[in-house]
Design a protein around this motif. Structure first.
Motif, short mmCIF file in Angstrom:
data_model
loop_
_atom_site.label_atom_id
_atom_site.label_comp_id
_atom_site.label_asym_id
_atom_site.label_seq_id
_atom_site.Cartn_x
_atom_site.Cartn_y
_atom_site.Cartn_z
N ASP A 1 48.35 56.06 -25.11
CA ASP A 1 48.41 54.76 -24.46
C ASP A 1 49.09 54.86 -23.09
OD1 ASP A 1 48.04 51.85 -24.53
OD2 ASP A 1 50.23 51.78 -24.66
N ALA A 2 50.13 55.68 -23.01
CA ALA A 2 50.86 55.83 -21.75
C ALA A 2 50.09 56.66 -20.72
CB ALA A 2 52.22 56.47 -22.02
N LEU A 3 49.31 57.63 -21.18
CA LEU A 3 48.65 58.55 -20.26
C LEU A 3 47.25 58.12 -19.84
CD1 LEU A 3 49.65 61.92 -21.96
CD2 LEU A 3 50.60 60.95 -19.85
N ALA A 4 46.50 57.52 -20.75
CA ALA A 4 45.10 57.18 -20.48
C ALA A 4 45.01 55.87 -19.69
CB ALA A 4 44.33 57.04 -21.79
N ASP A 5 43.95 55.77 -18.90
CA ASP A 5 43.70 54.52 -18.20
C ASP A 5 43.09 53.48 -19.13
OD1 ASP A 5 44.53 55.15 -15.42
OD2 ASP A 5 43.03 56.75 -15.68
N ARG A 6 42.34 53.96 -20.10
CA ARG A 6 41.74 53.10 -21.14
C ARG A 6 41.61 53.94 -22.40
NH1 ARG A 6 39.96 52.59 -16.43
NH2 ARG A 6 38.68 54.44 -16.57
N TRP A 7 41.72 53.31 -23.55
CA TRP A 7 41.49 54.03 -24.80
C TRP A 7 41.16 53.03 -25.88
CZ3 TRP A 7 44.16 53.87 -29.48
CH2 TRP A 7 45.34 53.14 -29.49
N GLY A 8 40.60 53.53 -26.96
CA GLY A 8 40.27 52.67 -28.09
C GLY A 8 39.66 53.48 -29.21
N ASN A 9 39.05 52.79 -30.14
CA ASN A 9 38.40 53.47 -31.26
C ASN A 9 37.22 52.66 -31.72
OD1 ASN A 9 39.18 51.92 -33.97
ND2 ASN A 9 40.88 51.77 -32.57
N ARG A 10 36.33 53.33 -32.42
CA ARG A 10 35.17 52.65 -32.99
C ARG A 10 34.80 53.33 -34.30
NH1 ARG A 10 32.66 55.72 -28.88
NH2 ARG A 10 31.20 57.21 -29.76
N VAL A 11 34.34 52.54 -35.24
CA VAL A 11 33.80 53.08 -36.49
C VAL A 11 32.31 53.25 -36.25
CG1 VAL A 11 33.42 52.63 -38.93
CG2 VAL A 11 35.60 52.01 -37.88
N ASN A 12 31.81 54.46 -36.42
CA ASN A 12 30.41 54.76 -36.13
C ASN A 12 29.50 54.41 -37.29
OD1 ASN A 12 31.22 55.93 -33.64
ND2 ASN A 12 31.81 57.76 -34.75
N ASP A 13 29.94 54.72 -38.50
CA ASP A 13 29.16 54.48 -39.71
C ASP A 13 30.15 54.49 -40.87
OD1 ASP A 13 29.66 57.25 -40.28
OD2 ASP A 13 27.87 57.79 -39.14
N ARG A 14 29.66 54.60 -42.09
CA ARG A 14 30.56 54.58 -43.25
C ARG A 14 31.48 55.80 -43.30
NH1 ARG A 14 27.73 53.82 -48.75
NH2 ARG A 14 28.51 55.91 -48.59
N ILE A 15 31.12 56.86 -42.61
CA ILE A 15 31.87 58.11 -42.72
C ILE A 15 32.71 58.42 -41.49
CG2 ILE A 15 31.64 60.61 -43.05
CD1 ILE A 15 29.07 59.98 -44.63
N THR A 16 32.19 58.19 -40.30
CA THR A 16 32.88 58.68 -39.10
C THR A 16 33.47 57.57 -38.24
OG1 THR A 16 30.86 58.68 -37.76
CG2 THR A 16 31.37 60.70 -38.98
N LYS A 17 34.56 57.95 -37.56
CA LYS A 17 35.16 57.08 -36.55
C LYS A 17 35.45 57.94 -35.32
CE LYS A 17 40.13 57.27 -37.52
NZ LYS A 17 40.15 58.38 -38.44
N THR A 18 35.53 57.31 -34.18
CA THR A 18 35.80 58.00 -32.93
C THR A 18 36.97 57.34 -32.23
OG1 THR A 18 33.47 58.60 -32.66
CG2 THR A 18 34.83 58.63 -30.68
N LEU A 19 37.93 58.16 -31.83
CA LEU A 19 38.98 57.73 -30.91
C LEU A 19 38.58 58.24 -29.55
CD1 LEU A 19 40.53 57.54 -33.68
CD2 LEU A 19 42.56 57.91 -32.31
N TRP A 20 38.68 57.38 -28.55
CA TRP A 20 38.27 57.77 -27.20
C TRP A 20 39.36 57.38 -26.22
CZ3 TRP A 20 38.12 53.82 -23.74
CH2 TRP A 20 37.96 52.52 -24.25
N ALA A 21 39.40 58.10 -25.11
CA ALA A 21 40.33 57.80 -24.02
C ALA A 21 39.64 58.15 -22.71
CB ALA A 21 41.61 58.60 -24.19
N GLU A 22 39.92 57.37 -21.70
CA GLU A 22 39.37 57.63 -20.37
C GLU A 22 40.50 57.82 -19.38
OE1 GLU A 22 35.07 55.38 -20.63
OE2 GLU A 22 36.71 54.36 -19.61
N LEU A 23 40.27 58.76 -18.49
CA LEU A 23 41.26 59.12 -17.48
C LEU A 23 40.55 59.12 -16.13
CD1 LEU A 23 44.14 60.18 -16.94
CD2 LEU A 23 43.25 62.48 -17.36
N ASP A 24 41.04 58.29 -15.21
CA ASP A 24 40.50 58.29 -13.85
C ASP A 24 41.10 59.48 -13.11
OD1 ASP A 24 39.11 55.95 -14.39
OD2 ASP A 24 40.75 54.68 -13.70
N LEU A 25 40.23 60.35 -12.61
CA LEU A 25 40.66 61.58 -11.96
C LEU A 25 40.71 61.40 -10.45
CD1 LEU A 25 38.48 64.09 -13.98
CD2 LEU A 25 40.89 63.56 -14.33
N PRO A 26 41.67 62.06 -9.80
CA PRO A 26 41.70 62.00 -8.33
C PRO A 26 40.51 62.75 -7.76
CG PRO A 26 43.33 63.55 -9.15
CD PRO A 26 42.73 62.88 -10.35
N LEU A 27 40.12 62.35 -6.58
CA LEU A 27 38.99 63.04 -5.92
C LEU A 27 39.40 64.39 -5.42
CD1 LEU A 27 37.41 60.09 -3.98
CD2 LEU A 27 36.55 61.22 -6.01
#
Length: 156
Positions: A130-156
């Motif tokens: 939460d402190a490092l990522a610009d955005r993050w969250g999770n989603r349940v894909n189906d009855r078996i799998t879930k995904t945690l995701w995070a996005e980081l804006d990178l400098p040019l």
């Protein structure tokens, strides 16, 4: 806590990916370590120098999300999948880290991550994400799998 995180729990519309890397790893400490090493190597190959602040931050995010997958799946022998996507939105680059595990039955508790200073023995990795990522969250894909995701804006 990053104030944007509380407002944005769903991923933004996908940007045009420049490069994608996906690998299936064992839910072991070795698999989590390999996820971090592979991520920093892949980022270096795509213009994010090893040892840079962006590389270090991405490595920490990958390590925490992979450790979470190992914690939930390692005892039942299920693998986890790491997916890295580098996009070129305007005005800068964005890295999206996704870790998918086979424990949809273990969703994140409401209000995740736990507030700092609590006596909980787990969940602090998500405070770090939460402190490092610009955005993050999770989603349940189906009855078996879930995904945690995070996005980081990178400098040019």
């Amino acid at each position: 806590m990053n104030p944007q995180t509380q407002e944005i729990r769903q991923p933004e519309p996908p940007q045009a990916p420049v490069a994608t890397f996906t690998v299936q790893l064992s839910s072991t400490r070795r698999g989590a370590r390999l996820a971090r090493l592979l991520a920093t190597q892949w980022l270096e190959e795509h213009g994010v120098p090893f040892g840079s602040t962006a590389s270090h931050t991405a490595a920490l995010i990958v390590a925490e999300l992979a450790a979470n997958a190992v914690r939930h799946c390692g005892n039942i022998g299920r693998d986890f999948r790491l997916c890295l996507t580098l996009s070129e939105p305007t005005p800068g680059r964005r890295l999206r880290v996704e870790v998918t595990d086979a424990r949809a039955d273990k969703p994140l508790p409401p209000g995740s991550p736990p507030p700092s200073g609590t006596e909980e023995e787990s969940g602090r990795g998500l405070v770090l994400v939460d402190a490092l990522a610009d955005r993050w969250g999770n989603r349940v894909n189906d009855r078996i799998t879930k995904t945690l995701w995070a996005e980081l804006d990178l400098p040019l």
